[in-house]
Design an enzyme around this catalytic site. Structure first.
Site, PDB file in Angstrom:
ATOM      1  N   TYR A   1      13.581  11.670   2.798  1.00 36.81           N
ATOM      2  CA  TYR A   1      12.793  10.366   2.953  1.00 36.81           C
ATOM      3  C   TYR A   1      13.357   9.384   4.224  1.00 36.81           C
ATOM      4  CZ  TYR A   1      10.712   6.321   1.336  1.00 36.81           C
ATOM      5  OH  TYR A   1       9.777   5.068   1.184  1.00 36.81           O
TER       6      TYR A   1
ATOM      7  N   LEU B   1       1.029  -0.979   0.104  1.00 37.84           N
ATOM      8  CA  LEU B   1       0.081   0.080   0.092  1.00 37.84           C
ATOM      9  C   LEU B   1       0.994   1.251  -0.092  1.00 37.84           C
ATOM     10  CD1 LEU B   1      -2.787  -0.726   2.886  1.00 37.84           C
ATOM     11  CD2 LEU B   1      -3.135  -0.891   0.161  1.00 37.84           C
TER      12      LEU B   1
HETATM   13  P1  NAD Z   1       1.683   2.716  -6.136  1.00 34.72           P
HETATM   14  O1  NAD Z   1       1.043   4.177  -5.790  1.00 34.72           O
HETATM   15  O2  NAD Z   1       2.141   2.501  -7.451  1.00 34.72           O
HETATM   16  O3  NAD Z   1       0.718   1.430  -5.522  1.00 34.72           O
HETATM   17  C1  NAD Z   1      -0.069   2.031  -4.389  1.00 34.72           C
HETATM   18  C2  NAD Z   1      -1.011   0.984  -4.257  1.00 34.72           C
HETATM   19  O4  NAD Z   1      -1.938   0.998  -3.164  1.00 34.72           O
HETATM   20  C3  NAD Z   1      -2.355   0.755  -5.273  1.00 34.72           C
HETATM   21  O5  NAD Z   1      -2.858  -0.436  -5.689  1.00 34.72           O
HETATM   22  C4  NAD Z   1      -3.604   1.682  -4.829  1.00 34.72           C
HETATM   23  O6  NAD Z   1      -4.783   1.169  -5.148  1.00 34.72           O
HETATM   24  C5  NAD Z   1      -3.299   0.949  -3.263  1.00 34.72           C
HETATM   25  N1  NAD Z   1      -3.919   1.604  -2.173  1.00 34.72           N
HETATM   26  C6  NAD Z   1      -3.692   2.885  -1.829  1.00 34.72           C
HETATM   27  N2  NAD Z   1      -4.412   3.254  -0.717  1.00 34.72           N
HETATM   28  C7  NAD Z   1      -5.411   2.213  -0.583  1.00 34.72           C
HETATM   29  C8  NAD Z   1      -6.260   1.764   0.311  1.00 34.72           C
HETATM   30  N3  NAD Z   1      -6.894   2.559   0.942  1.00 34.72           N
HETATM   31  N4  NAD Z   1      -7.083   0.628   0.323  1.00 34.72           N
HETATM   32  C9  NAD Z   1      -6.642  -0.181  -0.785  1.00 34.72           C
HETATM   33  N5  NAD Z   1      -5.433   0.029  -1.503  1.00 34.72           N
HETATM   34  C10 NAD Z   1      -5.122   1.272  -1.481  1.00 34.72           C
HETATM   35  O7  NAD Z   1       2.824   2.802  -5.145  1.00 34.72           O
HETATM   36  P2  NAD Z   1       4.441   1.857  -5.297  1.00 34.72           P
HETATM   37  O8  NAD Z   1       5.186   2.801  -5.485  1.00 34.72           O
HETATM   38  O9  NAD Z   1       4.170   0.701  -6.052  1.00 34.72           O
HETATM   39  O10 NAD Z   1       4.432   1.591  -3.612  1.00 34.72           O
HETATM   40  C11 NAD Z   1       4.042   0.408  -3.000  1.00 34.72           C
HETATM   41  C12 NAD Z   1       4.740   0.121  -1.978  1.00 34.72           C
HETATM   42  O11 NAD Z   1       6.376  -0.009  -2.365  1.00 34.72           O
HETATM   43  C13 NAD Z   1       4.885   1.290  -1.049  1.00 34.72           C
HETATM   44  O12 NAD Z   1       5.115   0.651   0.212  1.00 34.72           O
HETATM   45  C14 NAD Z   1       6.285   1.900  -1.376  1.00 34.72           C
HETATM   46  O13 NAD Z   1       6.760   2.779  -0.198  1.00 34.72           O
HETATM   47  C15 NAD Z   1       7.124   0.729  -1.765  1.00 34.72           C
HETATM   48  N6  NAD Z   1       8.309   1.164  -2.412  1.00 34.72           N
HETATM   49  C16 NAD Z   1       8.321   2.005  -3.480  1.00 34.72           C
HETATM   50  C17 NAD Z   1       9.084   2.700  -4.203  1.00 34.72           C
HETATM   51  C18 NAD Z   1       9.197   3.599  -5.619  1.00 34.72           C
HETATM   52  O14 NAD Z   1      10.337   4.093  -5.773  1.00 34.72           O
HETATM   53  N7  NAD Z   1       8.066   3.821  -6.183  1.00 34.72           N
HETATM   54  C19 NAD Z   1      10.768   2.041  -3.990  1.00 34.72           C
HETATM   55  C20 NAD Z   1      10.637   1.053  -2.766  1.00 34.72           C
HETATM   56  C21 NAD Z   1       9.498   0.718  -2.053  1.00 34.72           C
END
Ligand code: NAD
Length: 397
Positions: A241, A145
């Site tokens: 961050y 999430l």
């Molecule tokens: P994203 O915005 O692409 O995806 C977020 C997801 O969460 C989506 O499927 C959205 O529908 C869902 N979501 C949000 N609120 C919700 C709710 N209340 N109920 C149900 N679903 C909900 O984000 P992402 O970048 O893929 O991030 C996912 C994880 O990966 C996070 O924990 C983020 O910190 C981590 N992450 C991201 C990166 C990056 O650079 N993008 C790097 C390392 C880790």
């Protein structure tokens, strides 16, 4: 009543979000990730019944695709996306998921999705009912999430996450992605309340609540695995961050893995945090400083031939760490590191060197800002080869 509305859909970007999404383009983006997954060796010992929380975009979608098309898993996806309404497009994750489900079903793979608030008790109960009815148990739970808000299911309080430094004002270079201007941004430090709020949204409490609810309902398979995603990155981004409000929340998430491991002990279950690479997603584009860092990082990693997107990252997580008879290699804090290529000294030294030099004038030469923009548009189904963006499409997808 559902009316089918067809129109030509163009990107409408507002800051770090695009308020339109292209159904056919999103489907093609999903297909690209499926094709990549299928081009890789099958993942042995892969989980067969997988719950992905945050399954519609970014790392969660890549996890769902990898589980289904790399390991043949039945998948249940939870996400929070806008449906098409009044001629307006849905959000990208809605189209992604619709396309994913259709492709999975074409291959005889079970795929069901729940569009609702994953933080709520009601959605947890709904998921559990579906698991009981359709799957019996799950053997992998991916927690992915990223949200700006959480309504706490026990208190009803609406918590808001903020992206702020802690302790001191932070000034750094950032990219104005609307105008391709490199400028300074100054962000005032967080209050203790901001830290609490951000941790309430992006910390580990909800992950734990999910696992406890699944355990109570006895829907966890023996040897169950759960994994949540986190980020560390280089020191230029730490004030906003890793050492900022989001970093505190992520630390809380990371510490929760240990608590969850104990909750899963009765099933010989394991809980992991995987530190992933910085990538263009809807979540990361909202963080000041990070889009500039990503533009420089992409330039360097593409040149060195080590660049990966979400799907390559997650394939590596499954194939080289979690399954295929591998034992995850953990860092000193007990985390899986698939940010290893990003954090290599050769990559970081070059990125940091470019960081000191980058200006509006040389942005297009020394960074991959073009790659940043094209990846950003792709998140919403735009700029994908083979799609006729002049043709009207149904917003219903
Ligand atoms: P994203 O915005 O692409 O995806 C977020 C997801 O969460 C989506 O499927 C959205 O529908 C869902 N979501 C949000 N609120 C919700 C709710 N209340 N109920 C149900 N679903 C909900 O984000 P992402 O970048 O893929 O991030 C996912 C994880 O990966 C996070 O924990 C983020 O910190 C981590 N992450 C991201 C990166 C990056 O650079 N993008 C790097 C390392 C880790």
């Amino acid at each position: 009543m559902n009316t089918i509305t067809s129109s030509v859909i163009k990107p409408r970007i507002r800051g770090f979000i695009c308020i339109t999404a292209h159904p056919t383009g999103c489907a093609a983006h999903v297909q690209e990730q499926i094709d990549y997954t299928k081009s890789q060796p099958k993942i042995e010992g892969a989980p067969k019944k997988v719950l992905v929380i945050g399954a519609s975009t970014g790392y969660g979608l890549a996890s769902r695709i990898t589980a289904a098309f790399g390991g043949g898993a039945a998948t249940l996806g939870v996400y929070f996306e806008k449906t098409p309404e009044g001629g307006k497009t849905a959000t990208a994750g809605y189209y992604n998921s619709k396309a994913f489900e259709a492709k999975a079903k074409d291959e005889g793979l079970y795929a069901k999705s729940i569009n609702g608030d994953a933080y709520s008790d009601a959605i947890k109960e709904e998921v559990i009912e579906i698991i009981k009815k359709d799957l019996g148990q799950v053997d992998l739970i991916v927690y992915s999430l990223a949200s700006p808000k959480r309504v706490h299911p026990k208190t009803g309080t609406v918590h808001s996450s903020v992206l702020k430094p802690i302790g001191a004002t932070f000034t750094a270079k950032t990219l104005d992605t609307d105008k391709d201007i490199v400028k300074d941004v100054t962000i005032e430090p967080a209050t203790p309340e901001d830290v609490k709020e951000t941790t309430a949204v992006m910390g580990g409490e909800d992950w734990l609540m999910w696992i406890e609810a699944l355990k109570k309902a006895d829907v966890l398979a023996p040897g169950v695995v759960t994994v949540a995603y986190s980020y560390i990155g280089p020191s230029v981004t730490w004030p906003i961050y890793r050492d900022g409000t989001i970093g505190k929340a992520k630390k809380d998430l990371e510490e929760t893995a240990e608590v969850i491991a104990n909750v899963l002990a009765h099933k010989n279950g394991r809980a992991f945090v995987s530190i992933n690479k910085a990538l263009v997603t809807q979540a990361s584009s909202a963080i000041p400083v990070v889009p500039l860092y990503i533009s420089l990082l992409y330039k360097v990693m593409k040149k060195q031939g080590t660049h990966e997107g979400c799907i390559e990252q997650i394939n590596r997580l499954f194939a080289k760490q979690l399954y295929n008879s591998n034992k995850p290699v953990l860092d000193t804090e007990g985390r899986i590191r698939i940010d290893d290529y990003e954090m290599e000294a050769a990559v970081q030294n070059e990125v940091l060197n470019l960081w000191t030099q980058v200006t509006t004038e040389n942005l297009h030469d020394i960074s991959d800002v073009a790659g940043y923009h094209s990846e950003f548009l792709k998140l919403f189904g735009f700029g994908i080869d083979g799609i006729d963006y002049e043709a009207p499409v149904s917003v219903d997808g």
